[in-house]
Design an enzyme around this catalytic site. Structure first.
Site, short mmCIF file in Angstrom:
data_model
loop_
_atom_site.label_atom_id
_atom_site.label_comp_id
_atom_site.label_asym_id
_atom_site.label_seq_id
_atom_site.Cartn_x
_atom_site.Cartn_y
_atom_site.Cartn_z
N PRO A 182 -2.34 46.05 24.05
CG PRO A 182 -1.02 44.81 22.58
CD PRO A 182 -1.31 46.21 23.03
CD GLU A 188 7.77 45.31 19.66
OE1 GLU A 188 7.33 44.44 20.43
OE2 GLU A 188 7.50 45.35 18.45
NE ARG A 243 -23.60 53.78 20.59
CZ ARG A 243 -24.35 53.07 21.42
NH1 ARG A 243 -23.89 52.65 22.57
NH2 ARG A 243 -25.60 52.78 21.09
CL1 6GU Z 1 -5.42 48.94 22.77
N1 6GU Z 1 -3.40 48.34 21.17
C1 6GU Z 1 -2.77 47.51 20.32
N2 6GU Z 1 -1.62 47.90 19.78
N3 6GU Z 1 -3.24 46.32 20.01
C2 6GU Z 1 -4.39 45.96 20.55
C3 6GU Z 1 -5.11 46.76 21.43
C4 6GU Z 1 -4.59 47.96 21.72
N4 6GU Z 1 -6.22 46.12 21.81
C5 6GU Z 1 -6.19 44.97 21.19
N5 6GU Z 1 -5.09 44.84 20.43
#
Ligand code: 6GU
Length: 275
Positions: free
Chosen positions: A100, A127, A169
């Site tokens: 994220p 984490e 795709r």
């Molecule tokens: Cl790529 N990983 C995680 N754990 N949470 C996310 C994400 C990725 N993209 C948005 N939220």
């Protein structure tokens, strides 16, 4: 294209055997390797995580299994390419780390990655992964840390499924209807829908539960149909994604486009489009 996915949940990737991607794998257009990170953990409990230095909640993935996993996946790809042995090198490989905290994944990034020979996805849990893993990997190959949106998932696995589908795709032959991709929402390239979301679509029957298909779509007038579709895309984008409308370059907007947008309550200025 070769895809290697390293994860502690290999079962998560069963959907890659289904639908368009599954067929592309069967045809041999895509090769997918899903690898259990725990096979590179050597203690009896196959431990892949530990508590964070500096304290705090959660667990961090240890670097040693990741280092071995990356070396093994690169070494296997080297072997397949029949290059000389020795330390693993990364021919055409790129590492994708879903997090994220990463750069926002987009249609443009999907199109870039669709040109890669070999993508390695490193799915983190807890984490995250000890930060030295990415530092180490950057010496071997290009690395991209990517997020699929502003929300937090429990792990990178679903994000990797999303990215793999968006990338694959776009490969030649993967999409049933080769004409579909350029007209997509966010249209890769300079198709008529570039920068817009798609408008509504209809099929038979012409009237259903008292609801009619717009006449123009039955007219056979291809120019009028294209115009109607562009109007509908502009209206829908103005409604649901004003951020996209604000980013449209003014050169991409005809007088008619401006009229449609202003009727959708967008003030259209000379240089760009403001809400
Ligand atoms: Cl790529 N990983 C995680 N754990 N949470 C996310 C994400 C990725 N993209 C948005 N939220």
């Amino acid at each position: 294209m070769l895809l290697d996915i390293i994860t502690i949940f290999p079962e998560y990737f069963a959907p890659l055997g289904v639908s368009l991607i599954g067929k592309a794998v069967q045809r041999g257009d895509i090769a997918v390797g899903v690898h259990d990170l725990r096979s590179w953990a050597h203690d009896p409990h196959k431990t892949v995580d530990d508590t964070p230095f500096g304290g705090g909640p959660g667990m961090v993935m240890r670097p040693e299994p990741w280092g071995e996993a990356l070396d093994a996946v690169l070494g296997a790809a080297d072997g397949r390419a029949q290059s000389p042995g020795g330390a693993p090198s990364a021919g055409g490989a790129q590492l994708i780390v879903p997090t994220p905290a990463g750069e926002l994944f987009s249609q443009g990034i999907a199109a870039e990655l669709a040109g890669a020979e070999h993508l390695i996805f490193a799915c983190g849990r807890y984490e995250g992964i000890d930060a030295r893993v990415v530092d180490y990997a950057r010496n071997l190959m290009p690395v991209r840390e990517l997020s699929i949106g502003d929300y937090v998932l429990a792990g990178g696995e679903p994000a990797v499924l999303v990215m793999v589908e968006a990338i694959c795709r776009l490969l030649p032959g993967v999409l049933g209807n080769a004409g579909s991709a350029p007209d997509d929402s966010f249209g890769a390239g300079d198709g008529p829908m570039h920068g817009l979301v798609e408008g509504p679509a209809y099929t038979r029957p012409r009237a259903w539960r008292g609801l009619e298909v717009p006449d123009v779509l039955l007219s056979g007038n291809h120019g009028a149909i294209a115009r109607w579709r562009r109007d509908a895309a502009l209206r829908r984008t103005a409604l649901t994604r004003p951020d996209l409308v604000a980013r449209l370059p003014s050169a991409a907007l005809s007088a008619r486009d401006r009229q449609v947008l202003s009727q959708a309550r967008f003030a259209v200025t000379g240089e760009d489009v403001a809400h």
